[in-house]
Design a protein around this motif. Structure first.
Motif, PDB file in Angstrom:
ATOM      1  N   ARG A  52       0.799  -1.216   0.000  1.00 29.94           N
ATOM      2  CA  ARG A  52       0.000   0.000   0.000  1.00 29.94           C
ATOM      3  C   ARG A  52       0.837   1.273   0.000  1.00 29.94           C
ATOM      4  N   SER A  53       2.141   1.159   0.191  1.00 30.25           N
ATOM      5  CA  SER A  53       2.981   2.358   0.160  1.00 30.25           C
ATOM      6  C   SER A  53       4.311   2.041  -0.521  1.00 30.25           C
ATOM      7  N   LEU A  54       4.913   3.086  -1.059  1.00 32.17           N
ATOM      8  CA  LEU A  54       6.220   2.942  -1.694  1.00 32.17           C
ATOM      9  C   LEU A  54       7.272   2.560  -0.663  1.00 32.17           C
ATOM     10  N   ALA A  55       7.127   3.060   0.563  1.00 32.91           N
ATOM     11  CA  ALA A  55       8.079   2.732   1.631  1.00 32.91           C
ATOM     12  C   ALA A  55       8.058   1.239   1.955  1.00 32.91           C
ATOM     13  N   ASP A  56       6.858   0.654   2.073  1.00 29.24           N
ATOM     14  CA  ASP A  56       6.763  -0.784   2.355  1.00 29.24           C
ATOM     15  C   ASP A  56       7.330  -1.611   1.210  1.00 29.24           C
ATOM     16  N   ALA A  57       7.057  -1.205  -0.029  1.00 24.92           N
ATOM     17  CA  ALA A  57       7.571  -1.933  -1.187  1.00 24.92           C
ATOM     18  C   ALA A  57       9.097  -1.850  -1.244  1.00 24.92           C
ATOM     19  N   THR A  58       9.657  -0.682  -0.938  1.00 28.37           N
ATOM     20  CA  THR A  58      11.110  -0.511  -0.937  1.00 28.37           C
ATOM     21  C   THR A  58      11.761  -1.355   0.156  1.00 28.37           C
ATOM     22  N   LYS A  59      11.151  -1.382   1.339  1.00 29.09           N
ATOM     23  CA  LYS A  59      11.683  -2.227   2.429  1.00 29.09           C
ATOM     24  C   LYS A  59      11.681  -3.686   2.025  1.00 29.09           C
ATOM     25  N   PHE A  60      10.592  -4.133   1.403  1.00 34.17           N
ATOM     26  CA  PHE A  60      10.515  -5.523   0.973  1.00 34.17           C
ATOM     27  C   PHE A  60      11.571  -5.819  -0.095  1.00 34.17           C
ATOM     28  N   LYS A  61      11.759  -4.912  -1.019  1.00 34.63           N
ATOM     29  CA  LYS A  61      12.745  -5.085  -2.091  1.00 34.63           C
ATOM     30  C   LYS A  61      14.157  -5.189  -1.538  1.00 34.63           C
ATOM     31  N   ASN A  62      14.450  -4.389  -0.503  1.00 31.73           N
ATOM     32  CA  ASN A  62      15.787  -4.382   0.099  1.00 31.73           C
ATOM     33  C   ASN A  62      15.980  -5.482   1.138  1.00 31.73           C
ATOM     34  N   GLY A  63      14.955  -6.284   1.364  1.00 32.44           N
ATOM     35  CA  GLY A  63      15.074  -7.378   2.323  1.00 32.44           C
ATOM     36  C   GLY A  63      14.859  -6.961   3.761  1.00 32.44           C
ATOM     37  N   GLU A  64      14.461  -5.722   3.982  1.00 27.96           N
ATOM     38  CA  GLU A  64      14.243  -5.245   5.344  1.00 27.96           C
ATOM     39  C   GLU A  64      12.837  -5.544   5.831  1.00 27.96           C
ATOM     40  N   GLY A  65      11.891  -5.562   4.917  1.00 28.19           N
ATOM     41  CA  GLY A  65      10.492  -5.794   5.294  1.00 28.19           C
ATOM     42  C   GLY A  65      10.194  -7.267   5.434  1.00 28.19           C
ATOM     43  N   GLU A  66       9.136  -7.554   6.142  1.00 23.18           N
ATOM     44  CA  GLU A  66       8.710  -8.938   6.312  1.00 23.18           C
ATOM     45  C   GLU A  66       7.701  -9.280   5.243  1.00 23.18           C
ATOM     46  N   GLU A  67       7.551 -10.573   4.995  1.00 24.55           N
ATOM     47  CA  GLU A  67       6.582 -11.012   3.999  1.00 24.55           C
ATOM     48  C   GLU A  67       5.169 -10.658   4.448  1.00 24.55           C
ATOM     49  N   GLY A  68       4.959 -10.581   5.750  1.00 24.07           N
ATOM     50  CA  GLY A  68       3.635 -10.267   6.279  1.00 24.07           C
ATOM     51  C   GLY A  68       3.221  -8.834   6.030  1.00 24.07           C
ATOM     52  N   SER A  69       4.160  -7.951   5.632  1.00 24.51           N
ATOM     53  CA  SER A  69       3.791  -6.566   5.380  1.00 24.51           C
ATOM     54  C   SER A  69       3.074  -6.415   4.051  1.00 24.51           C
ATOM     55  N   ALA A  70       3.137  -7.439   3.222  1.00 25.01           N
ATOM     56  CA  ALA A  70       2.459  -7.395   1.933  1.00 25.01           C
ATOM     57  C   ALA A  70       1.053  -7.943   2.069  1.00 25.01           C
ATOM     58  N   LYS A  71       0.143  -7.317   1.394  1.00 27.42           N
ATOM     59  CA  LYS A  71      -1.234  -7.808   1.391  1.00 27.42           C
ATOM     60  C   LYS A  71      -1.353  -8.785   0.233  1.00 27.42           C
ATOM     61  N   LYS A  72      -1.724 -10.018   0.529  1.00 26.57           N
ATOM     62  CA  LYS A  72      -1.882 -10.990  -0.542  1.00 26.57           C
ATOM     63  C   LYS A  72      -3.152 -10.672  -1.305  1.00 26.57           C
ATOM     64  N   LYS A  73      -3.114 -10.880  -2.599  1.00 32.13           N
ATOM     65  CA  LYS A  73      -4.236 -10.542  -3.445  1.00 32.13           C
ATOM     66  C   LYS A  73      -5.450 -11.394  -3.106  1.00 32.13           C
ATOM     67  N   ARG A  74      -6.580 -10.745  -2.964  1.00 34.45           N
ATOM     68  CA  ARG A  74      -7.883 -11.375  -2.725  1.00 34.45           C
ATOM     69  C   ARG A  74      -7.919 -12.224  -1.466  1.00 34.45           C
ATOM     70  N   GLY A  75      -7.407 -11.729  -0.397  1.00 39.66           N
ATOM     71  CA  GLY A  75      -7.513 -12.460   0.859  1.00 39.66           C
ATOM     72  C   GLY A  75      -7.016 -11.619   2.014  1.00 39.66           C
ATOM     73  N   ARG A  76      -7.602 -11.835   3.138  1.00 40.94           N
ATOM     74  CA  ARG A  76      -7.166 -11.142   4.343  1.00 40.94           C
ATOM     75  C   ARG A  76      -6.871 -12.168   5.409  1.00 40.94           C
ATOM     76  N   SER A  77      -5.966 -11.816   6.272  1.00 37.18           N
ATOM     77  CA  SER A  77      -5.673 -12.721   7.366  1.00 37.18           C
ATOM     78  C   SER A  77      -6.769 -12.598   8.404  1.00 37.18           C
ATOM     79  N   LYS A  78      -7.121 -13.722   8.996  1.00 34.84           N
ATOM     80  CA  LYS A  78      -8.163 -13.715  10.011  1.00 34.84           C
ATOM     81  C   LYS A  78      -7.545 -13.374  11.351  1.00 34.84           C
TER      82      LYS A  78
END
Length: 113
Positions: A52-78
Motif C-alpha cells: 500500500r505504500s512505496l516505503a513498504d515496497a522498498t523495504k521488501f525489495k531491500n530485504g528489510e520488510g517482512e513477507e507479512g507486510s504485503a497484502k496478498k491478493k484477494r484475501g485477508r488474514s483472520k
C-alpha cells in the motif's frame, strides 16, 4: 504517477522507481452504493503481492520488510481472539477459589414476606 482516465476504476503501469518487475496500480475507491469516488489509492505489485505504500515496497525489495507486510491478493488474514477458559480450566490453572464473604450472607431479612 499514472492518472486514472475518466470512467475507469483501475489502471496498471510499470513502476520504474522500484525496478522492471514491479507494477503500480491506481485504483479508485468505491462507495457503498457502487458509485466511483475521485479518490484513488496507489498499490505496488510484485508477483501477486500488493503493497500500500512505496516505503513498504522498498523495504521488501531491500530485504528489510517482512513477507507479512504485503497484502496478498484477494484475501485477508483472520484475526484470532484468545479463547475463553471454561470454569474447569480456570480451577486447574492453579488459583484457588474461595467462597465470597459478603456481609449479607447468612443474615435473615428484616421483614418477612
Amino acid at each position: 504517477r499514472p492518472v486514472l482516465p475518466p470512467g475507469e476504476s483501475e489502471v496498471s503501469a510499470p513502476c520504474p522507481e522500484l525496478g522492471p518487475e514491479w507494477t503500480q496500480r491506481v485504483v479508485a475507491r468505491k462507495f457503498a452504493n457502487g458509485k466511483i469516488s475521485k479518490t484513488t489509492d496507489r498499490l505496488f505489485v510484485l508477483d501477486g503481492r500488493e503493497f500500500r505504500s512505496l516505503a513498504d515496497a522498498t523495504k521488501f525489495k531491500n530485504g528489510e520488510g517482512e513477507e507479512g507486510s504485503a497484502k496478498k491478493k484477494r484475501g485477508r488474514s483472520k484475526k484470532t481472539t484468545p479463547s475463553k477458559k471454561s470454569p474447569g480450566e480456570k480451577a486447574a490453572s492453579g488459583k484457588k477459589r474461595t467462597p465470597s464473604k459478603s456481609p449479607k450472607a447468612g443474615k435473615k431479612p428484616k421483614y418477612a414476606i
